[in-house]
Design an enzyme around this catalytic site. Structure first.
Site, PDB file in Angstrom:
ATOM      1  N   ASP A 677       0.809  -1.159  -0.087  1.00 24.07           N
ATOM      2  CA  ASP A 677       0.077   0.066  -0.045  1.00 24.07           C
ATOM      3  C   ASP A 677       0.965   1.199   0.059  1.00 24.07           C
ATOM      4  O   ASP A 677       0.593   2.019  -0.579  1.00 24.07           O
ATOM      5  CB  ASP A 677      -0.690  -0.245   1.230  1.00 24.07           C
ATOM      6  N   LYS A 681       1.396   4.308  -2.892  1.00 29.99           N
ATOM      7  CA  LYS A 681       1.422   5.714  -2.309  1.00 29.99           C
ATOM      8  C   LYS A 681       2.555   6.585  -2.987  1.00 29.99           C
ATOM      9  O   LYS A 681       2.298   7.682  -3.521  1.00 29.99           O
ATOM     10  CB  LYS A 681       1.159   5.916  -1.098  1.00 29.99           C
TER      11      LYS A 681
END
Ligand code: ADP
Ligand code: ASP
Ligand code: MG
Length: 814
Positions: A677, A681
């Protein structure tokens, strides 16, 4: 003397006719001429019945029966019993004649324009007779006058031309002699020199009233209808349309020519010369001010006064090399159309003289093509001119206003508004009077085009956004709740009207064109149809609303795959789903380009740092010419929560479990703990800083043991955490020994990105990061040593929802 005209809806039934009576009795008691239409819908029924009869279809009897019943019922309801029989017998005898005429058409299987006018005139003849008898029965000093004895026309059946000399003198002598106070007349009907019934064209009762008003020098012509005046656009299609209180004859004429049906276009001509004011009023709301139409409005109010449209239009184009520099082609073209009595609504000619393009009514197309093909047979055979080109199912929309000529940039504004809303323009024309600018568009785009233009030119910055929300789970439901709470504020303070038109979860989906009631959207959704992503898209595009926004609150790659389709339809996309921007670079690039090409915002602020304005800030830096040298960030609210709470008194397993239960992790916690994750980003931030990077190029040294990364269920994953507790404790110990804290850091520098767990010493910007907060340091050319820092709550449904909300507001200001 006053002339009052009541339209079809105003006299549709006895209840309405009673309202008409009150208006006619009104305040002033001068003489009044009352012109009435047929009872609402009767003209259509008559024409339909006649068509069936002429096609030898016995169903025509049904229409006849319906007509009989409506008129007889009206008499029974309006008149006292003792007065009914005389009126009934006259009406029945008229209906018998009508039946005989229809039977004639049925037997020979044919209808002529002459017979059609004779038959259709019964609508107005019956309504006016019944209404006059009702007035008399109510004690009014009223009488019936047959307009056919006053208005003389040629025999151009269906839309006869008035002989004003004879008509004016008939009217003047008739009303001078008569003693009564109120004269009730049928609209629409007239008569030829040979006493054949003729009609003045559909909607022609307005014209009847205007002809009489001009002939007798009436003080005013009142058109009583079912709306409170002439609106800035057809109120049936544009909810926000407003009544125009004062408008010039020319503006009204232009608006009605381009389809504002509230006034039949020829109506203005007779009263204009005599400067008799026309007032449009609402029979059902007689105290409303209405619209006053007079000579000159002295530039009061807005430049653009109204937007109207004419449907059922086709474009006919003639083009070919043989047209260049050859005089007389246009003349022959227009003469050909004129010989066929085809009226041209709009003309455009390319400046190269290579083509002429005209808009005509759909119903005239076949005749026009035949006639033009014949007229240019010689040139077409030699390929000097191409075969006639036809495009059907089009509509003309027009902006109208007396003062438009003195204002620059209106057409630019008009066309960019349409373009922004993906309305394709087929042809453009500006009237010679410079009182209108018109565009030909697809029929299916009319509602959207009218509403977008209306918003642009009349709605004083109130902008409506139509939202289609997919995913109403944790984040989605909070988002809907925030909209519910903020709606009124946004309307008042930001002039932004947010409406949620469609919602969907993985099971069902629901739509409401008026906007879903956000107080009980759950119930609406539960009752909805089965969820289907492609059907959802089809409905969004079929609704074709302006300023549509697709909001993706899911984490689904299938939903992300659909973004290009939305953008290509100029539908904005707002998403908290990271998949699109962090998958293949080509796809990210495609979405960015589509957004630009179709003028549809594509916003994903919540992909990094939930509600924190990280991407927006980065965008502003880049747009203002800054360059990013380095990005350092703690971007995982979940990992932060985990490492801020993990110590030697608790187990790593329990903390991760707690993070999951409190909604700080993705449903699948490995997405957070593996660092994937965070990789997504930092990848997005790197891309937004102008770098071409893919996820495979990001370095990730995982702190998780291999076996944790290879599990395929949440339960198995948590088991491995328990098993490896010692390893996690040792990470913690090593950090505390050097007076540091564990932070999961993402970094981008010199074109390279990496993520991983680091020991952060005291005094570092990251050291005191609490709870699930995020922090980003942007080192740029403008901020070389002291970075630009953005810090705050970076996870949780509530802040993510507010980030999506902020993107929506950005679109509102777009
Ligand atoms: P009537 O039967 O009274 O003559 P019409 O149906 O002919 O009434 O005209 C009224 C209708 O015109 C309205 O109900 C409305 O739908 C339509 N209309 C179209 N454009 C406009 C406009 N700009 N302003 C008001 N009404 C309009
Ligand atoms: N009854 C006619 C029509 O429907 C005329 C009118 O109402 O103005 O067209
Ligand atoms: Mg009308």
């Amino acid at each position: 003397m006053k002339v009052l005209k009541f339209g079809g809806t105003s006299v549709a039934n006895p209840e309405n006719i009673n309202k008409v009576k009150s208006i006619v009795q009104g305040k002033d008691d001068g003489k009044k001429v009352v012109v009435v239409s047929a009872f609402g819908g009767v003209t259509d029924v008559l024409l339909d019945t006649l068509r069936l009869a002429s096609e030898q279809n016995l169903d025509y009897h049904k229409g006849l029966k319906e007509l009989e019943q409506r008129h007889i019922n009206a008499i029974k309801e309006l008149l006292p019993v003792q007065k009914q029989s005389a009126v009934l017998s006259k009406v029945k005898s008229d209906l018998n004649v009508l039946e005989t005429l229809l039977e004639g058409s049925y037997l020979i299987g044919e209808v002529t324009p002459k017979l059609s006018d004779k038959i259709v005139s019964y609508g107005e003849l019956l309504s006016s007779f019944i209404i006059s008898e009702f007035f008399i029965a109510e004690g009014m000093n009223a009488t019936f006058t047959d307009s056919r004895q006053l208005i003389v026309t040629n025999e151009n059946y269906g839309k006869a031309t008035v002989d004003f000399d004879k008509t004016n003198s008939n009217c003047q002598s008739h009303f001078k002699m008569a003693q009564e106070q109120v004269f009730v007349l049928p609209g629409f009907v007239a008569s030829s020199n040979s006493s054949n019934s003729t009609t003045l064209g559909r909607g022609g009762s307005d014209f009847t009233a205007a002809i009489i008003a001009a002939a007798i020098d009436a003080t005013i012509l009142e058109i009583w209808t079912d709306v409170s005046g002439m609106y800035t656009a057809n109120p049936k299609l544009v909810k926000q349309a407003k009544c125009v209180s004062h408008i010039s004859y020319e503006e009204a004429m232009e608006l009605s020519h381009f389809g504002a049906k509230v006034l039949y276009p020829p109506t203005i001509q007779p009263v204009l010369g005599k400067e008799i004011p026309i007032v449009i009023k609402n029979t059902f709301s007689p105290n409303d001010e209405g619209t006053r139409i007079t000579k000159n409005t002295n530039g009061e109010g807005k430049t653009v006064r109204g937007i109207s449209h004419v449907g059922n239009i086709s474009l006919l184009s003639l083009e070919g090399p043989g047209m260049i520099g050859i005089p007389g082609i246009s003349k022959r073209f227009f003469e050909t159309l004129s010989m066929e009595s085809i009226s041209v609504v709009l003309i455009t000619q390319a400046s190269s003289e290579h083509s002429i393009c005209v808009a005509i009514a759909d119903e005239d197309v076949d005749r026009a093509v035949d006639a033009v093909s014949q007229a240019f047979e010689f040139e077409m055979a030699r390929k000097k001119i191409k075969p006639v080109l036809v495009e059907k199912e089009l509509t003309i929309i027009a902006l109208v206003g007396d003062n438009m000529k003195s204002h620059q940039g209106l057409s630019g504004k008009m066309f960019s508004t349409l373009g922004r809303n993906n309305v394709n323009i087929r042809a453009i024309a500006q009237g010679a009077s410079e009182r209108n600018i018109s565009a030909v568009i697809k029929k299916s785009d009319v509602k959207k085009a009218l509403n977008s233009l209306h918003e642009e030119f009349f709605e004083e910055n109130i902008k409506q956004l139509n939202l289609f929300v997919m995913g109403v789970g944790n984040v989605g439901s909070k988002f809907l709740e925030q909209i519910r709470q903020q709606r009124e504020y946004l309307k008042d303070e930001l002039q932004l009207n947010l409406r949620v038109i469609g919602i969907s979860n993985s099971r069902t989906m629901a739509f409401d064109e008026e906007g879903i009631n956000l107080n009980d959207w759950e119930a609406t959704l539960a009752k909805g149809q089965n969820a289907d992503k492609s059907k959802f898209f089809d409905i969004v595009t079929a609704l074709n609303f302006r300023n549509s926004v697709f909001v993706d609150n899911t984490a689904s790659n299938l939903v992300a795959d659909s973004y290009p389709d939305y953008l290509k339809n100029s539908i904005a996309v707002v998403t908290c789903n990271k998949i699109a921007c962090s998958s293949d670079y080509g796809f990210y690039q495609e979405l960015k380009q589509l957004s630009k090409k179709y003028n549809a915002p594509f916003l994903f602020e919540t992909n990094v740092g939930a509600g924190l304005p990280i991407i927006d800030t980065l965008k502003n830096l880049i747009a203002s010419g800054d360059k990013v040298n380095k990005i350092q960030a703690v971007l995982s609210g979940s990992l932060n929560f985990v490492f801020n709470n993990f110590n030697d008194h608790v187990t790593f397993h329990d903390i991760v479990k707690q993070a999951q239960e409190q909604g700080y992790t993705e449903p699948d916690p490995t997405i957070d703990l593996s660092g994937i994750d965070v990789m997504r980003k930092i990848l997005i931030l790197a891309r937004e800083s102008g770098n071409q990077l893919d996820i495979g190029q990001i370095e990730n040294e995982s702190f998780l043991p291999k076996e944790s990364l290879e599990t395929n269920s949440n339960a198995a994953f948590f088991e491995t955490l328990k098993k490896n507790e010692a390893g996690f404790q040792s990470l913690y110990k090593k950090a505390s020994e050097v007076d540091s804290k564990l932070k999961y850091v993402a970094q981008f520098e010199d074109g390279k990105a990496k993520v991983g767990l680091q020991n952060i010493p005291k005094g570092h910007d990251f050291y005191n990061l609490e709870g699930s907060d995020n922090i980003v340091l942007f080192f740029t050319e403008r901020y070389p040593n002291q970075p630009l820092i953005i810090k705050g709550a970076g996870a949780g449904a509530e802040v993510t929802a507010s980030g999506i909300f902020a993107d929506i507001i950005r679109i509102g200001n777009f």
